[in-house]
Design an enzyme around this catalytic site. Sequence first.
Site, PDB file in Angstrom:
ATOM      1  N   ARG A  39       0.839  -1.187   0.091  1.00  0.00           N
ATOM      2  CA  ARG A  39      -0.244  -0.044  -0.348  1.00  0.00           C
ATOM      3  C   ARG A  39       0.902   1.182  -0.364  1.00  0.00           C
ATOM      4  O   ARG A  39       0.875   2.348   0.069  1.00  0.00           O
ATOM      5  CB  ARG A  39      -0.775   0.203   1.342  1.00  0.00           C
TER       6      ARG A  39
ATOM      7  N   HIS B 257       0.021   4.612  -1.568  1.00  0.00           N
ATOM      8  CA  HIS B 257      -0.053   6.063  -0.725  1.00  0.00           C
ATOM      9  C   HIS B 257       1.618   7.189  -1.360  1.00  0.00           C
ATOM     10  O   HIS B 257       1.035   8.610  -0.730  1.00  0.00           O
ATOM     11  CB  HIS B 257      -0.449   5.543   0.522  1.00  0.00           C
TER      12      HIS B 257
ATOM     13  N   ASN C 135      -4.463   8.355   6.445  1.00  0.00           N
ATOM     14  CA  ASN C 135      -2.837   7.426   6.376  1.00  0.00           C
ATOM     15  C   ASN C 135      -3.037   6.695   7.600  1.00  0.00           C
ATOM     16  O   ASN C 135      -2.343   5.939   8.105  1.00  0.00           O
ATOM     17  CB  ASN C 135      -1.886   8.362   5.873  1.00  0.00           C
TER      18      ASN C 135
ATOM     19  N   HIS D 298      -6.135  -5.135  -3.299  1.00  0.00           N
ATOM     20  CA  HIS D 298      -7.249  -6.519  -2.688  1.00  0.00           C
ATOM     21  C   HIS D 298      -7.445  -7.806  -2.334  1.00  0.00           C
ATOM     22  O   HIS D 298      -8.219  -8.107  -2.083  1.00  0.00           O
ATOM     23  CB  HIS D 298      -8.622  -5.929  -3.092  1.00  0.00           C
TER      24      HIS D 298
END
Length: 333
Positions: free
Chosen positions: A69, A73, A101, A200
């Site tokens: 992830r 981000h 976050n 996912h």
Amino acid sequence: MFPTSSTVSFFFFFFLISLAALHGGDGASHSKLRHGYYSTTCPAAEITVKKVIRKNMISEPRSAASVMRLQFHDCFVNGCDASLLLDDTPNMLGEKESFANGGSLRRYDIIDEAKANLERICPGVVSCADIIIMAARDAVFFSGGPDWAVKLGRKDGLTASLQDSNDIMPTPRANATYLLGLFQRFNLSAKDLVALSGSHSIGKGDCIGMVFRLYNQSGSGKPDPAMEIGYRKRMEKFCPPWGAISNVTVDLDPTPKVFDNKYYKELIKGKGFFNSDQSLYTLPETRKYVERFSRGEKEFFEAFAKGMIKMGDLQSGRSGEIRRNCRVVNHHH
């Protein structure tokens, strides 16, 4: 309240795209990136990162989803410059505690460990931004997913911005039509959208991303009709109406530690966790790729790797440095 788990919550990533557009997200500096960037200056760079990722995944398998992830981000807030890793200072509120976050991203310590090991063998050479890119690839590969050659040569940003991250506070309500529009701004296709949503395949989701689908989809006071009934009843047990503050996490697909194409098989059954997941199967433009990837894991893997490489190309065009410590700039006061 915001979740405190290791949620993959990939819908966050989509909203980061819009900010990248505002800040030159696909600036010219990515032309400097290349394969084998450290082949002479730090030949052991990639294997050093791999060893750290493997060790941490053995002790905590879900760390793979957490590390993966970080690329999303970081790269979509002002390009892939490790701004995400900077701690707050008296003069700067960084990105770690933004709405997207703060309670969700975790395992920054794995990047710190990789950086410390690299500083021992080739100090001042490998950027934290490049470590994030390598670590995300390795986390996917060690979870059973594809491998790909990463382009390296990024610099670390000199600043971070809580406001930039908060300006794009994510929502689980994002649907495929909206997401397609965001992707198109970066010349990313429906296929890229569906492939990258396959992140996912590993990790867990928080009830905060599910409760409105269970009880009040689109303000209707009713559940999402796209959700399979048995799946909905099971989710209701995990995520009661006040589940948004329960900090309960649920596996995103039946094999949350294995990167595979079961995510797409579940969407076809109406068992997608987030709205941003399930709506990929309700929109014709994206449904065909859900079906293709559900049938062909190899095609999914190839498309996912290509998407990750494209994301890694997003650069801010700002000046940077090679941080000695990923949490602080070199010449801080």
